[in-house]
Every structure is written in C-alpha cells, then in structure tokens.
Design a protein around this motif. Structure first.
Motif, mmCIF file in Angstrom:
data_model
loop_
_atom_site.group_PDB
_atom_site.id
_atom_site.type_symbol
_atom_site.label_atom_id
_atom_site.label_comp_id
_atom_site.label_asym_id
_atom_site.label_seq_id
_atom_site.Cartn_x
_atom_site.Cartn_y
_atom_site.Cartn_z
ATOM 1 N N LEU A 324 40.901 13.179 -15.075
ATOM 2 C CA LEU A 324 41.211 13.475 -13.678
ATOM 3 C C LEU A 324 39.950 13.797 -12.880
ATOM 4 O O LEU A 324 39.909 13.597 -11.661
ATOM 5 C CB LEU A 324 42.198 14.657 -13.612
ATOM 6 N N ALA A 325 38.922 14.263 -13.561
ATOM 7 C CA ALA A 325 37.639 14.507 -12.896
ATOM 8 C C ALA A 325 36.804 13.231 -12.827
ATOM 9 O O ALA A 325 36.158 12.942 -11.813
ATOM 10 C CB ALA A 325 36.871 15.604 -13.629
ATOM 11 N N ALA A 326 36.796 12.454 -13.916
ATOM 12 C CA ALA A 326 35.926 11.277 -13.996
ATOM 13 C C ALA A 326 36.439 10.108 -13.157
ATOM 14 O O ALA A 326 35.631 9.389 -12.539
ATOM 15 C CB ALA A 326 35.771 10.847 -15.454
ATOM 16 N N LEU A 327 37.752 9.887 -13.144
ATOM 17 C CA LEU A 327 38.291 8.720 -12.453
ATOM 18 C C LEU A 327 37.980 8.700 -10.960
ATOM 19 O O LEU A 327 37.542 7.671 -10.422
ATOM 20 C CB LEU A 327 39.803 8.636 -12.693
ATOM 21 N N PRO A 328 38.174 9.809 -10.222
ATOM 22 C CA PRO A 328 37.806 9.791 -8.796
ATOM 23 C C PRO A 328 36.317 9.516 -8.565
ATOM 24 O O PRO A 328 35.951 8.838 -7.604
ATOM 25 C CB PRO A 328 38.181 11.187 -8.304
ATOM 26 N N ILE A 329 35.472 10.049 -9.477
ATOM 27 C CA ILE A 329 34.036 9.797 -9.331
ATOM 28 C C ILE A 329 33.732 8.312 -9.493
ATOM 29 O O ILE A 329 32.982 7.719 -8.697
ATOM 30 C CB ILE A 329 33.239 10.628 -10.354
#
Length: 367
Positions: A324-329
């Motif tokens: 959930l942190a990596a995907l938006p980045i």
C-alpha cells in the motif's frame, strides 16, 4: 571555421574602396551563402553591450560584414567610457552609440539595443559581445534560420563540436553543463544547450512581444529570455559555434551565480508549468503531474508513518502495508515520467513571427 576574426580585407562582393563600412572577408565557400542573406531584403541590426571591453570593441565592429545595416553600441555606464571611445575612434556610419545613466547589466544593455533596433524597423536583431569571443563572421548563420522562416530565435552552442570543447576552461565547461540542465527544465527547450551563450538573434516581431519590464537585466538574462520565449511558443534553435578565449576577462563567475541561477530557474519552471498547462491550455499532462506527485507523497508519507510506528512498537509491517506504500509511489513515478515525456515532446516547432507581424495582439507601444 576559425574561431577568431577574419582578416580585414574587402568582401569580394563589395568594392575595395569608397565610403561605408569595411567589409569582412570570409571563407570563399561562404560567399554565396552571405549573398543569399543579403538578397533576402532583411534589415539586420547588431547590438553590442559595452562594459569594460575597450580593448576589443573596435576589432569587433571592424569585423562586421556588409549584411549588417545597423550596429548599436550600448555603453552600460562603462568606467572606461567605451561609448566615447567608439565615437571618437570609429568612423563606421552604421554605428550608433547608446548610453545608460546607470549600469543595468548585460540584459538591460541588450534590451536598450532591442528598443533602438525596433524603432529603426530592423527585421532581425543580433546580439554580439564586445569582448572578442564571438566571431561576427557567423552572423549570417544566426540570421539565416530566422530569415528563412524556420526559427524565431537563434543562439550559439559552443558544445556542438566535441573536438573543440577542450579549449573551454574546465570550470566553465562543468558550470555550463549544470546550468544547461537547469535551463532545459525551466525553459522547456529540451533540445537546446549552452544557455549562458550570449550570441543570439531574434526576429523583431517576437522581440516586440516580450515583456521588457519583466526580463532579468543581469547575468540571468539569456536564460530568462528562453523562459519568456517558451511562454510565447517561439521556436528557438541552436547554432554551432566556436568560442575564442584570449586576454579578455569574463564578468560571469559560475561559482558565484550557480545558487542564484538554481532559485530563478526553479521559479521559472513553476511559472512555465502553470502558464502552459493550466492557464493557457489543459491536456492529459495537466492531470498527470499533480496526480503523480500526490500519489508519490501519499505513498512516502504512509510508508514513513508505518515504518516509524513499527520501529517504536518493535513489530514489522505486513506485506499488505508495504504494498500500500509502494504501489502509489510506483504509479506516481509513472505519471510524472509520462508528464516529462509530454513536456519534452512539446518543444515549440512552428515559428510565430509570421503570425505576429499582423497580429492585433502585437505590442504597439514602445517596449
């Protein structure tokens, strides 16, 4: 072509004696090219900012070819009184000396020359420094793309010939490389290099449309000009050239201005994005940039919060939290890269001076 000045003998297309300026010799193979420029019926004026260039300015003026009709020497409150020196020592009837009561910097001197050239109905205005580093024999090369309708603004590029770059002082070489990258970002001219190069030419109608009162007056002038030209969607073109380094002293110290240039370039970048993508036009790229930045900030913020929380509690985040942190980045980076690709492909391609000539939007007042 030799980076220095051509020998001061008459141009083959001109008589060897008589009134008027002393024509300049060049490579015989270039004579037809220069004649073509002269036959285009374009009035060419040259602006020479004059500040501490007394040792070189007469040689620069003497090297001006017959294609030039007007020469404007702008004495920028020179402590050497170079304006008086030119008036007393130069008998070229094309020369007009303009004076500033206060020093305004190179940009202020060029803009004063632009005003005079516009008032004289000059079609193409060339700017040449008075320190001897720029060969006036190259003026036809700078004028030709504008006269042919292929560009609105031309500027020199000393980095074109890789074999000649070694003659450039190393601090200048690396400084200009860094400034070139910053200028690409701020101006939107991703295909140009060597932004501090002051050898330029501009069409009169494009110059008349510039906001003279807002353009930087000092060393940021050339870079600020590119930003202003991009907001007009003017076509700018690099002209390969060699620089001549002799006993002249440059007033521009890269180490002193790099911080100032960085701040001003970032300011112009923000302005350009707002003007071109939100104020005057909107496209898919107008959504990609803010959405991409928001996703990257959300991912970085969310990930940092849970990483700190895990460090405090001593527990590791689960795979779902990490994703959930990596995907938006990752998505945000893709959107920002897509915006950059669009911006690079949006470099102006169609000259505007023909449309501006009879445009009701053209500035009619004196700039």
């Amino acid at each position: 072509m030799d980076a220095g000045f051509a020998n001061p003998r008459p141009h083959p297309s001109e008589p060897a004696s008589g009134p008027g300026p002393s024509p300049v010799c060049c490579d015989p193979s270039r004579i037809p090219f220069i004649k073509t420029i002269m036959n285009m019926t374009k009035r060419i004026g040259v602006v020479i900012p004059s500040y501490k260039v007394r040792n070189h300015i007469l040689q620069v003026i003497a090297a001006m070819g017959p294609e030039v009709q007007h020469i404007y020497v702008v004495d920028d409150r020179c402590p050497d009184h170079s304006g008086d020196f030119v008036e007393s020592e130069c008998n070229d009837p094309r020369v007009t000396v303009l004076r500033h009561e206060q020093n305004q910097g190179v940009g202020g001197a060029v803009l004063t020359g632009y005003r005079a050239a516009i008032a004289d109905n000059v079609d193409i205005i060339v700017k040449v420094d008075g320190d001897g580093q720029m060969d006036p024999a190259l003026i036809p090369d700078f004028v030709a793309p504008i006269a042919a309708g292929n560009a609105d603004y031309t500027k020199g590029n000393r980095f074109f010939d890789l074999e000649q770059i070694h003659s450039m002082p190393k601090i200048r070489l690396f400084g200009n490389a860094g400034l070139s990258f910053l200028t690409k970002i701020s101006s939107g001219y991703w295909d140009l290099f060597d932004p501090t190069n002051g050898y330029t030419a501009i069409h009169r109608d494009v110059a008349r449309h510039l906001p003279f009162d807002k353009i930087s007056r000092r060393y940021f002038f050339e870079t600020d000009m590119l930003f202003r030209l991009n907001t007009l969607r003017a076509v700018a073109m690099d002209i390969p050239m060699h620089a001549k380094y002799g006993d002249e002293v440059s007033n521009l110290k890269i180490s002193r201005v790099i911080g100032e240039f960085f701040v001003k370039n970032m300011r112009n970048f923000v302005k350009r994005i707002f003007y071109n993508y939100y104020l005057r036009d909107m496209s898919l790229a107008s959504l990609e940039l803010p959405l991409g930045l928001l996703l990257m900030l959300f991912g970085a913020g969310f990930g940092s919060f849970h990483w700190i929380e895990g460090k405090i509690s001593g527990t590791a985040s689960n795979s779902g939290t990490v994703m959930l942190a990596a995907l938006p980045i990752l998505l945000g980076m893709q959107l920002v890269l897509a915006f950059i690709g669009h911006d690079i492909s949006s470099v102006p391609k169609y000259p505007i001076h023909a449309r501006l000539e009879h445009s009701p939007l053209l500035r009619t007042e004196k700039p």
